[in-house]
Write an enzyme that holds these catalytic residues in place. Structure first.
Site, PDB file in Angstrom:
ATOM      1  CG  ASP A  80      46.619  12.766   4.457  1.00 58.17           C
ATOM      2  OD1 ASP A  80      45.707  12.518   3.654  1.00 58.17           O
ATOM      3  OD2 ASP A  80      46.533  12.556   5.685  1.00 58.17           O
ATOM      4  CG  HIS A  81      43.249  15.447   4.286  1.00 52.09           C
ATOM      5  ND1 HIS A  81      41.943  15.556   3.868  1.00 52.09           N
ATOM      6  CD2 HIS A  81      43.368  14.222   4.848  1.00 52.09           C
ATOM      7  CE1 HIS A  81      41.293  14.449   4.175  1.00 52.09           C
ATOM      8  NE2 HIS A  81      42.137  13.624   4.757  1.00 52.09           N
ATOM      9  CG  ASP A 102      39.898  17.517   1.612  1.00 56.63           C
ATOM     10  OD1 ASP A 102      38.810  17.603   1.009  1.00 56.63           O
ATOM     11  OD2 ASP A 102      39.988  17.194   2.812  1.00 56.63           O
ATOM     12  CD  GLU A 132      37.758  13.821   1.846  1.00 57.75           C
ATOM     13  OE1 GLU A 132      36.975  14.355   2.643  1.00 57.75           O
ATOM     14  OE2 GLU A 132      38.923  13.494   2.151  1.00 57.75           O
ATOM     15  N   GLY A 179      40.781  10.662  13.420  1.00 59.89           N
ATOM     16  CA  GLY A 179      41.040  10.654  14.861  1.00 59.89           C
ATOM     17  C   GLY A 179      40.622   9.351  15.521  1.00 59.89           C
ATOM     18  CG  HIS A 208      41.036  10.038   3.667  1.00 65.55           C
ATOM     19  ND1 HIS A 208      42.157  10.794   3.907  1.00 65.55           N
ATOM     20  CD2 HIS A 208      41.002   9.831   2.332  1.00 65.55           C
ATOM     21  CE1 HIS A 208      42.771  11.034   2.761  1.00 65.55           C
ATOM     22  NE2 HIS A 208      42.084  10.457   1.788  1.00 65.55           N
ATOM     23  CG  ASN A 230      44.707   8.123   4.139  1.00 63.08           C
ATOM     24  OD1 ASN A 230      44.589   7.450   3.120  1.00 63.08           O
ATOM     25  ND2 ASN A 230      45.121   9.373   4.116  1.00 63.08           N
TER      26      ASN A 230
END
Length: 288
Positions: A80-81, A102, A132, A179, A208, A230
């Site tokens: 991820d990322h 990313d 992305e 977050g 995301h 995600n």
């Protein structure tokens, strides 16, 4: 059943559901997610962020591969990322079946160039690639990187990006943030923008920052063509909030006395997300 994400999401795209990508950073979280997905016959993406990989280290990936090989549930192991080419190479060496590069903070042409570079390495090895376009916001100061300012994905840019890179799936920016949102901040997705992108791009789309968004909007985004969402903060928050309660008993120290309740609390969120994404009972489509 271990798969790459291109194959996993092709089925989701065909049958119009979204596969959850749960960020996993411990054996307890992995255990809970896998058991729930087996119980609900739900395909799953096990996502590990570079910061999480630094903590759990490369040997943890072998445990994830073992879990994937033991189950009939389709499982993808996804970086991820990934922000650096070196992180991509590390993930491929570890056995990840999918990676994300990313480069969304870079100008469009530079994003295209680095994505093509990653694809040149990953595709010959059967590893799928996510990129992305636009920037995902950030709702708090923890976890994955995000931008203070959301730059929404432009339809024409998405068409150009997919055509020139050959990327397997595309994370788009339509108003989500990484977050947990503060109580005074209400997220709102630009669903009209999602409709436009989906109408012009045939590959699976990714959302995301799926934690904390209203269920109605997330559910609608799945109906409109998002195939991967995600989830990190929501499941971790449930797990560790319960841990704090359990550990109020100062005498507890054995894992079977501490973690089962924490896993159960997390699994309530996992089940909810699987149902919300219409991912339950979709394993059958992978054996047609």
């Amino acid at each position: 059943m271990l798969m790459n994400m291109a194959d996993l999401l092709a089925v989701a795209n065909k049958h119009n559901f979204a596969v959850p990508a749960f960020n996993v950073s411990s054996s307890m979280i992995l255990k809970g997610v896998m058991h729930t997905c087996e119980e609900m016959q739900a395909p799953v993406i096990i996502a590990i962020h570079p910061d999480e990989l630094e903590f759990v280290e490369d040997s943890f990936v072998k445990s994830v591969i073992d879990e994937a090989n033991k189950t009939t549930v389709p499982v993808c192991i996804h970086l991820d990322h990934g922000a650096k080419f070196e992180q991509i190479l590390r993930a491929i060496r570890d056995g990840f079946t999918s990676v994300m590069i990313d480069a969304s903070s870079l100008p469009l042409e530079e994003n295209i160039a680095i994505t093509k570079k990653v694809i040149e390495v990953a595709h010959p090895l059967g590893v799928s690639v996510e990129a992305e376009l636009g920037t995902i916001g950030t709702a708090d100061d923890y976890g994955e990187a995000g931008s203070k300012k959301i730059i929404y994905t432009e339809v024409d840019d998405a068409v150009k990006f997919v055509k020139e890179t050959g990327v397997d799936c595309l994370a788009i920016a339509i108003g989500t943030a990484h977050g947990l949102y503060p109580k005074d901040r209400i997220p709102e997705l630009k669903l009209d923008r999602l409709k436009e992108i989906k109408a012009n791009v045939s590959i699976p789309l990714v959302l995301h920052g799926g934690s904390g968004n209203p269920d109605k909007e997330i559910g609608e985004s799945v109906k409109l063509g998002v195939n991967k969402i995600n989830i990190s903060s929501d499941i971790k928050d449930a797990f560790y909030q319960e841990c704090r309660k359990v550990l109020e008993d100062k005498g507890l120290r054995e894992p079977m006395a501490i973690y089962p309740k924490c896993i159960d609390a997390m699994n309530e969120v996992v089940r909810h997300k699987i149902n919300l994404f219409d991912d339950a009972d979709k394993v059958k489509y992978y054996y047609e």
